[in-house]
Design an enzyme around this catalytic site. Structure first.
Site, PDB file in Angstrom:
ATOM      1  N   HIS A 294      -9.781   1.989   0.551  1.00 31.18           N
ATOM      2  CA  HIS A 294      -8.332   1.788   0.461  1.00 31.18           C
ATOM      3  C   HIS A 294      -8.003   1.275  -0.934  1.00 31.18           C
ATOM      4  CE1 HIS A 294      -4.292   1.104   1.266  1.00 31.18           C
ATOM      5  NE2 HIS A 294      -4.341   0.361   2.346  1.00 31.18           N
TER       6      HIS A 294
ATOM      7  N   LYS B 103      -9.464   7.944   2.914  1.00 33.09           N
ATOM      8  CA  LYS B 103      -9.913   6.561   2.696  1.00 33.09           C
ATOM      9  C   LYS B 103     -11.324   6.347   3.235  1.00 33.09           C
ATOM     10  CE  LYS B 103      -5.369   4.291   2.698  1.00 33.09           C
ATOM     11  NZ  LYS B 103      -4.523   5.468   3.000  1.00 33.09           N
TER      12      LYS B 103
ATOM     13  N   CYS C 181       0.806  -1.223   0.000  1.00 37.44           N
ATOM     14  CA  CYS C 181       0.000   0.000   0.000  1.00 37.44           C
ATOM     15  C   CYS C 181       0.835   1.267   0.000  1.00 37.44           C
ATOM     16  CB  CYS C 181      -0.959  -0.022   1.189  1.00 37.44           C
ATOM     17  SG  CYS C 181      -2.011  -1.487   1.197  1.00 37.44           S
TER      18      CYS C 181
ATOM     19  N   HIS D 241      -2.448   7.711   6.590  1.00 43.08           N
ATOM     20  CA  HIS D 241      -2.746   6.393   6.016  1.00 43.08           C
ATOM     21  C   HIS D 241      -4.134   5.945   6.466  1.00 43.08           C
ATOM     22  CE1 HIS D 241      -1.866   2.657   4.055  1.00 43.08           C
ATOM     23  NE2 HIS D 241      -2.010   1.960   5.170  1.00 43.08           N
TER      24      HIS D 241
ATOM     25  N   GLU E  16      -0.568   5.232  14.113  1.00 45.12           N
ATOM     26  CA  GLU E  16      -0.235   6.409  13.308  1.00 45.12           C
ATOM     27  C   GLU E  16      -0.513   7.683  14.086  1.00 45.12           C
ATOM     28  OE1 GLU E  16      -0.838   8.182   8.782  1.00 45.12           O
ATOM     29  OE2 GLU E  16      -2.236   6.654   9.525  1.00 45.12           O
TER      30      GLU E  16
END
Length: 427
Positions: free
Chosen positions: A350, A345, A173, A313, A324
């Site tokens: 995703h 996202k 990813c 992310h 994160e």
């Protein structure tokens, strides 16, 4: 050594939020979800029955010659991930007006990525082999060159006669962010005057959905697909799969100025790191995430307090989101409460190998328009005790603010981390 400046002069996007950049951006800042029931295959026996699919994709729109039936036939012969790549690349190249007669195509490259490559082609060919196992292999001669993850870059190069650096990147990813960092480096080092870069993915087929389902990675909120991707909410239960192709043209500044190009923004830094912890889980303390952002900031020559917006992310998984957030809190300190954070996202799903390019495009547009797209689907009281909600996650509604510098994070299976930083363009 003095680096050349790198600017973005073209954008193209085939996504769950629309099939042109203006539509995608308008839907993002208005908080639209791209999720819905899967139409690519019968999901009756699958735990997850929804995804963020591309809608109304018409290959005929992305040909060099709309009347050329051979070109259309060859386009349709490509795996869907390559079709998305070709479509996004044409859009970005048309937008940039890069390929005029005076352009030296020996000096224009393609660094275009996919995390998985032709999954549908592989699935079809494996099934075909199984059907004919009693009388030997029955693979198509097009199987390998249609499936491999670098072939989208090859197709773009061949289609436009681009003879500069040409390759694909695979880092799950983080894939298209790694591709963009490579493109940035090639241009700023003077190895090319421009690079066609980005990523594409088409994983919404039985092998993709079934494989991620078996890992318990996907949301199973089948009764409400539009609200299933809910990054940083306590009730998140996995990511929503997305698909599409996104392309950006990275060009050396003087080359762009000399030809009077439209400039969307400037790329100023990139960082890479590894978690070195687990094949599929992020480090719970966010060590790799913190390190990759530190490296991107150092490469860009800026301080944490210079960043106005982070496109995280933020996949809506139980483990990934808190780690994160922790990394951002530790690196940015008090400034973490002043900058804006959002996970797009929540709207696009995703997009795997295409997600870094998608989110870099959003960062470019955020700087250009001074607006931060939202993280949708958060409800009051739906809070995770592991997450510091003093940080501005830009929940549910876009926020207008001055965005001079934006950072985009992408993390991939294998512990791969990549961050890229863009800035509002000023001569």
């Amino acid at each position: 050594m003095e680096f050349k400046r790198v600017v973005v002069t073209g954008l193209g996007a085939i996504t769950p939020l629309g099939n042109d950049v203006d539509t995608v951006w308008n839907n993002a800042i208005n908080g639209m979800s791209g999720a819905g029931p899967i139409t690519h295959f019968d999901t009756t026996l699958f735990k997850t029955k929804f995804a963020c699919e591309v809608k109304d994709f018409d290959p005929a729109k992305y040909l060099l010659d709309p009347e050329d039936r051979k070109e259309l036939r060859e386009f349709k012969r490509c795996d869907l991930y390559t079709q998305y790549a070709l479509a996004a690349a044409k859009m970005a190249l048309d937008d940039s007006n890069l390929l005029v007669e005076s352009t030296d195509r020996n000096n224009v490259g393609v660094i275009f990525a996919s995390g998985i490559g032709g999954l549908h082609t592989f699935e079809e060919q494996a099934g075909e082999y199984a059907l004919h196992a009693d009388r030997g292999p029955a693979y198509s001669p097009f199987f390998i060159p249609t499936m491999i993850a670098d072939i989208a870059a090859g197709h773009i190069s061949v289609k436009y006669g681009l003879r500069g650096p040409n390759f694909g990147v695979v880092s799950a990813c983080a894939t298209s962010t790694n591709a963009m960092i490579d493109a940035f480096n090639y241009v700023r080092l003077g190895k090319a005057c421009a690079i066609v870069t980005g990523g594409s993915e088409a994983p919404i087929f039985p092998a993709g959905v079934g494989g991620f389902n078996s890992m318990h990675a996907l949301s199973t909120r089948n009764d409400s697909p539009e609200t299933a991707s809910r990054p940083f909410s306590a009730s998140r239960d996995g990511f929503v799969m997305g698909e599409g192709g996104v392309c950006l043209i990275f060009e050396e500044l003087q080359h762009a100025l000399d030809r009077g190009a439209k400039i969307y923004g400037e790329v100023i830094g990139g960082g890479m790191s590894a978690d070195a912890y687990h094949l599929t889980a992020t480090h719970p303390e966010g060590l790799g995430a913190k390190l990759v952002m530190e490296r991107a900031l150092k490469d860009a020559g800026i301080k944490p307090e210079d960043v106005d917006y982070i496109n995280v992310h933020g996949t809506s998984t139980p483990v990934g989101d808190p780690s994160e957030a922790k990394a951002i809190g530790e690196l940015f300190g008090e400034h973490a409460y002043k900058l804006n954070i959002s996970s797009t996202k929540s709207m696009t799903g995703h997009m795997l190998g295409a997600t870094g390019a998608m989110e870099a495009l959003f960062c470019v547009k955020a700087c250009q328009d001074d607006i931060v797209p939202p993280t949708i689907n958060h409800e009051n009281g739906d809070e995770d005790e592991k997450i510091d909600y003093r940080m501005n996650f830009t929940f549910n509604k876009a926020q207008r603010r001055s965005v001079n510098i934006a950072l985009s994070n992408t993390f991939g299976f294998g512990g791969h981390n990549a961050s890229i930083i863009v800035r509002k363009f000023n001569k």
